[in-house]
Design a protein around this motif. Structure first.
Motif, PDB file in Angstrom:
ATOM      1  N   PRO A 149       0.843  -1.212   0.000  1.00 31.01           N
ATOM      2  CA  PRO A 149       0.000   0.000   0.000  1.00 31.01           C
ATOM      3  C   PRO A 149       0.876   1.259   0.000  1.00 31.01           C
ATOM      4  O   PRO A 149       1.933   1.291   0.622  1.00 31.01           O
ATOM      5  CB  PRO A 149      -0.800  -0.120   1.300  1.00 31.01           C
ATOM      6  CG  PRO A 149      -0.002  -1.023   2.159  1.00 31.01           C
ATOM      7  CD  PRO A 149       0.743  -1.955   1.240  1.00 31.01           C
ATOM      8  N   LYS A 150       0.437   2.258  -0.715  1.00 30.20           N
ATOM      9  CA  LYS A 150       1.202   3.494  -0.788  1.00 30.20           C
ATOM     10  C   LYS A 150       1.038   4.282   0.499  1.00 30.20           C
ATOM     11  O   LYS A 150      -0.059   4.386   1.044  1.00 30.20           O
ATOM     12  CB  LYS A 150       0.739   4.332  -1.981  1.00 30.20           C
ATOM     13  CG  LYS A 150       1.047   3.675  -3.297  1.00 30.20           C
ATOM     14  CD  LYS A 150       0.688   4.581  -4.436  1.00 30.20           C
ATOM     15  CE  LYS A 150       1.029   3.905  -5.755  1.00 30.20           C
ATOM     16  NZ  LYS A 150       0.711   4.757  -6.892  1.00 30.20           N
ATOM     17  N   GLU A 151       2.143   4.850   0.961  1.00 30.48           N
ATOM     18  CA  GLU A 151       2.104   5.634   2.189  1.00 30.48           C
ATOM     19  C   GLU A 151       1.717   7.069   1.854  1.00 30.48           C
ATOM     20  O   GLU A 151       2.234   7.650   0.913  1.00 30.48           O
ATOM     21  CB  GLU A 151       3.468   5.619   2.868  1.00 30.48           C
ATOM     22  CG  GLU A 151       3.908   4.255   3.331  1.00 30.48           C
ATOM     23  CD  GLU A 151       5.275   4.305   3.972  1.00 30.48           C
ATOM     24  OE1 GLU A 151       5.799   5.409   4.178  1.00 30.48           O
ATOM     25  OE2 GLU A 151       5.810   3.233   4.253  1.00 30.48           O
ATOM     26  N   GLU A 152       0.814   7.582   2.644  1.00 28.61           N
ATOM     27  CA  GLU A 152       0.411   8.972   2.464  1.00 28.61           C
ATOM     28  C   GLU A 152       1.046   9.811   3.557  1.00 28.61           C
ATOM     29  O   GLU A 152       1.030   9.435   4.728  1.00 28.61           O
ATOM     30  CB  GLU A 152      -1.113   9.099   2.529  1.00 28.61           C
ATOM     31  CG  GLU A 152      -1.813   8.430   1.372  1.00 28.61           C
ATOM     32  CD  GLU A 152      -3.300   8.678   1.412  1.00 28.61           C
ATOM     33  OE1 GLU A 152      -3.727   9.641   2.079  1.00 28.61           O
ATOM     34  OE2 GLU A 152      -4.024   7.901   0.787  1.00 28.61           O
ATOM     35  N   GLN A 153       1.618  10.949   3.173  1.00 26.96           N
ATOM     36  CA  GLN A 153       2.212  11.842   4.158  1.00 26.96           C
ATOM     37  C   GLN A 153       1.167  12.863   4.587  1.00 26.96           C
ATOM     38  O   GLN A 153       0.452  13.407   3.757  1.00 26.96           O
ATOM     39  CB  GLN A 153       3.425  12.547   3.572  1.00 26.96           C
ATOM     40  CG  GLN A 153       4.549  11.598   3.233  1.00 26.96           C
ATOM     41  CD  GLN A 153       5.747  12.337   2.675  1.00 26.96           C
ATOM     42  OE1 GLN A 153       5.635  13.491   2.291  1.00 26.96           O
ATOM     43  NE2 GLN A 153       6.866  11.666   2.634  1.00 26.96           N
ATOM     44  N   ASP A 154       1.134  13.106   5.873  1.00 24.66           N
ATOM     45  CA  ASP A 154       0.174  14.089   6.345  1.00 24.66           C
ATOM     46  C   ASP A 154       0.741  15.500   6.201  1.00 24.66           C
ATOM     47  O   ASP A 154       1.945  15.709   6.157  1.00 24.66           O
ATOM     48  CB  ASP A 154      -0.250  13.798   7.782  1.00 24.66           C
ATOM     49  CG  ASP A 154       0.924  13.784   8.732  1.00 24.66           C
ATOM     50  OD1 ASP A 154       2.056  13.637   8.271  1.00 24.66           O
ATOM     51  OD2 ASP A 154       0.696  13.935   9.956  1.00 24.66           O
ATOM     52  N   ASP A 155      -0.145  16.448   6.133  1.00 25.77           N
ATOM     53  CA  ASP A 155       0.243  17.836   5.895  1.00 25.77           C
ATOM     54  C   ASP A 155       1.002  18.437   7.069  1.00 25.77           C
ATOM     55  O   ASP A 155       1.875  19.284   6.875  1.00 25.77           O
ATOM     56  CB  ASP A 155      -0.991  18.680   5.598  1.00 25.77           C
ATOM     57  CG  ASP A 155      -1.644  18.287   4.286  1.00 25.77           C
ATOM     58  OD1 ASP A 155      -0.931  17.737   3.418  1.00 25.77           O
ATOM     59  OD2 ASP A 155      -2.859  18.531   4.128  1.00 25.77           O
ATOM     60  N   ILE A 156       0.708  18.009   8.272  1.00 24.32           N
ATOM     61  CA  ILE A 156       1.388  18.560   9.452  1.00 24.32           C
ATOM     62  C   ILE A 156       2.863  18.175   9.432  1.00 24.32           C
ATOM     63  O   ILE A 156       3.738  18.997   9.701  1.00 24.32           O
ATOM     64  CB  ILE A 156       0.707  18.071  10.747  1.00 24.32           C
ATOM     65  CG1 ILE A 156      -0.729  18.573  10.781  1.00 24.32           C
ATOM     66  CG2 ILE A 156       1.489  18.500  11.971  1.00 24.32           C
ATOM     67  CD1 ILE A 156      -1.558  17.980  11.895  1.00 24.32           C
ATOM     68  N   GLN A 157       3.143  16.928   9.092  1.00 24.46           N
ATOM     69  CA  GLN A 157       4.530  16.481   9.036  1.00 24.46           C
ATOM     70  C   GLN A 157       5.275  17.197   7.910  1.00 24.46           C
ATOM     71  O   GLN A 157       6.418  17.603   8.094  1.00 24.46           O
ATOM     72  CB  GLN A 157       4.588  14.973   8.832  1.00 24.46           C
ATOM     73  CG  GLN A 157       5.994  14.420   8.870  1.00 24.46           C
ATOM     74  CD  GLN A 157       6.032  12.917   8.688  1.00 24.46           C
ATOM     75  OE1 GLN A 157       5.055  12.337   8.244  1.00 24.46           O
ATOM     76  NE2 GLN A 157       7.138  12.313   9.023  1.00 24.46           N
ATOM     77  N   LEU A 158       4.655  17.379   6.766  1.00 26.24           N
ATOM     78  CA  LEU A 158       5.297  18.100   5.676  1.00 26.24           C
ATOM     79  C   LEU A 158       5.565  19.550   6.047  1.00 26.24           C
ATOM     80  O   LEU A 158       6.609  20.107   5.713  1.00 26.24           O
ATOM     81  CB  LEU A 158       4.434  18.017   4.414  1.00 26.24           C
ATOM     82  CG  LEU A 158       4.368  16.659   3.738  1.00 26.24           C
ATOM     83  CD1 LEU A 158       3.415  16.704   2.558  1.00 26.24           C
ATOM     84  CD2 LEU A 158       5.741  16.233   3.293  1.00 26.24           C
ATOM     85  N   TYR A 159       4.639  20.169   6.764  1.00 29.35           N
ATOM     86  CA  TYR A 159       4.832  21.551   7.199  1.00 29.35           C
ATOM     87  C   TYR A 159       5.986  21.644   8.199  1.00 29.35           C
ATOM     88  O   TYR A 159       6.795  22.562   8.157  1.00 29.35           O
ATOM     89  CB  TYR A 159       3.541  22.088   7.816  1.00 29.35           C
ATOM     90  CG  TYR A 159       3.641  23.528   8.234  1.00 29.35           C
ATOM     91  CD1 TYR A 159       3.765  24.531   7.290  1.00 29.35           C
ATOM     92  CD2 TYR A 159       3.626  23.875   9.583  1.00 29.35           C
ATOM     93  CE1 TYR A 159       3.866  25.853   7.673  1.00 29.35           C
ATOM     94  CE2 TYR A 159       3.714  25.191   9.975  1.00 29.35           C
ATOM     95  CZ  TYR A 159       3.842  26.178   9.010  1.00 29.35           C
ATOM     96  OH  TYR A 159       3.945  27.482   9.396  1.00 29.35           O
ATOM     97  N   ARG A 160       6.087  20.662   9.099  1.00 25.11           N
ATOM     98  CA  ARG A 160       7.192  20.626  10.059  1.00 25.11           C
ATOM     99  C   ARG A 160       8.528  20.463   9.325  1.00 25.11           C
ATOM    100  O   ARG A 160       9.524  21.089   9.686  1.00 25.11           O
ATOM    101  CB  ARG A 160       6.980  19.490  11.047  1.00 25.11           C
ATOM    102  CG  ARG A 160       7.955  19.501  12.209  1.00 25.11           C
ATOM    103  CD  ARG A 160       7.674  18.402  13.214  1.00 25.11           C
ATOM    104  NE  ARG A 160       6.303  18.490  13.705  1.00 25.11           N
ATOM    105  CZ  ARG A 160       5.538  17.433  13.934  1.00 25.11           C
ATOM    106  NH1 ARG A 160       5.986  16.221  13.708  1.00 25.11           N
ATOM    107  NH2 ARG A 160       4.313  17.578  14.374  1.00 25.11           N
ATOM    108  N   PHE A 161       8.556  19.630   8.302  1.00 23.87           N
ATOM    109  CA  PHE A 161       9.774  19.471   7.507  1.00 23.87           C
ATOM    110  C   PHE A 161      10.151  20.774   6.822  1.00 23.87           C
ATOM    111  O   PHE A 161      11.319  21.116   6.726  1.00 23.87           O
ATOM    112  CB  PHE A 161       9.602  18.369   6.468  1.00 23.87           C
ATOM    113  CG  PHE A 161       9.662  16.978   7.044  1.00 23.87           C
ATOM    114  CD1 PHE A 161      10.309  16.706   8.228  1.00 23.87           C
ATOM    115  CD2 PHE A 161       9.076  15.931   6.364  1.00 23.87           C
ATOM    116  CE1 PHE A 161      10.377  15.437   8.745  1.00 23.87           C
ATOM    117  CE2 PHE A 161       9.132  14.644   6.864  1.00 23.87           C
ATOM    118  CZ  PHE A 161       9.779  14.408   8.070  1.00 23.87           C
ATOM    119  N   MET A 162       9.155  21.504   6.345  1.00 17.84           N
ATOM    120  CA  MET A 162       9.436  22.791   5.696  1.00 17.84           C
ATOM    121  C   MET A 162      10.043  23.779   6.683  1.00 17.84           C
ATOM    122  O   MET A 162      10.980  24.503   6.362  1.00 17.84           O
ATOM    123  CB  MET A 162       8.154  23.371   5.096  1.00 17.84           C
ATOM    124  CG  MET A 162       7.708  22.677   3.831  1.00 17.84           C
ATOM    125  SD  MET A 162       6.087  23.201   3.242  1.00 17.84           S
ATOM    126  CE  MET A 162       6.073  24.929   3.501  1.00 17.84           C
TER     127      MET A 162
END
Length: 91
Positions: free
Chosen positions: A71-84
């Motif tokens: 199954p493909k993993e979906e990244q959540d927006d909060i984690q992506l924002y933290r990475f940014m």
């Protein structure tokens, strides 16, 4: 003309930097230039070629089928924002 040619040749020959980039990098495909082949020097079965494309081997086809079934993993927006915010590169 001879001086220019001689200078060019000497510059190329005596240049301290020669770089050749090839190998196991993965740009657009899944394999690089060298690791895209399976070399059958030893343990070669009868009728098997000396050099094979890795994508045509049985082991690699099984691995690719397993990758398709995962199954493909979906990244959540909060984690992506933290990475940014932290300047982290997420692969």
């Amino acid at each position: 003309m001879k001086k220019i040619l001689l200078t060019l040749i000497l510059t190329l020959v005596l240049s301290p930097v020669y770089a050749v980039t090839f190998g196991t990098y993965k740009t657009e495909t899944e394999y690089g230039l060298i690791d895209g082949f399976k070399w059958n020097f030893f343990n070669r079965e009868e009728g098997q070629p000396l050099v094979q494309l890795k994508s045509e081997t049985k082991e690699e086809q099984i691995r690719l089928e397993k990758e398709k079934l995962k199954p493909k993993e979906e990244q959540d927006d909060i984690q992506l924002y933290r990475f940014m915010l932290e300047d982290t590169v997420a692969y």
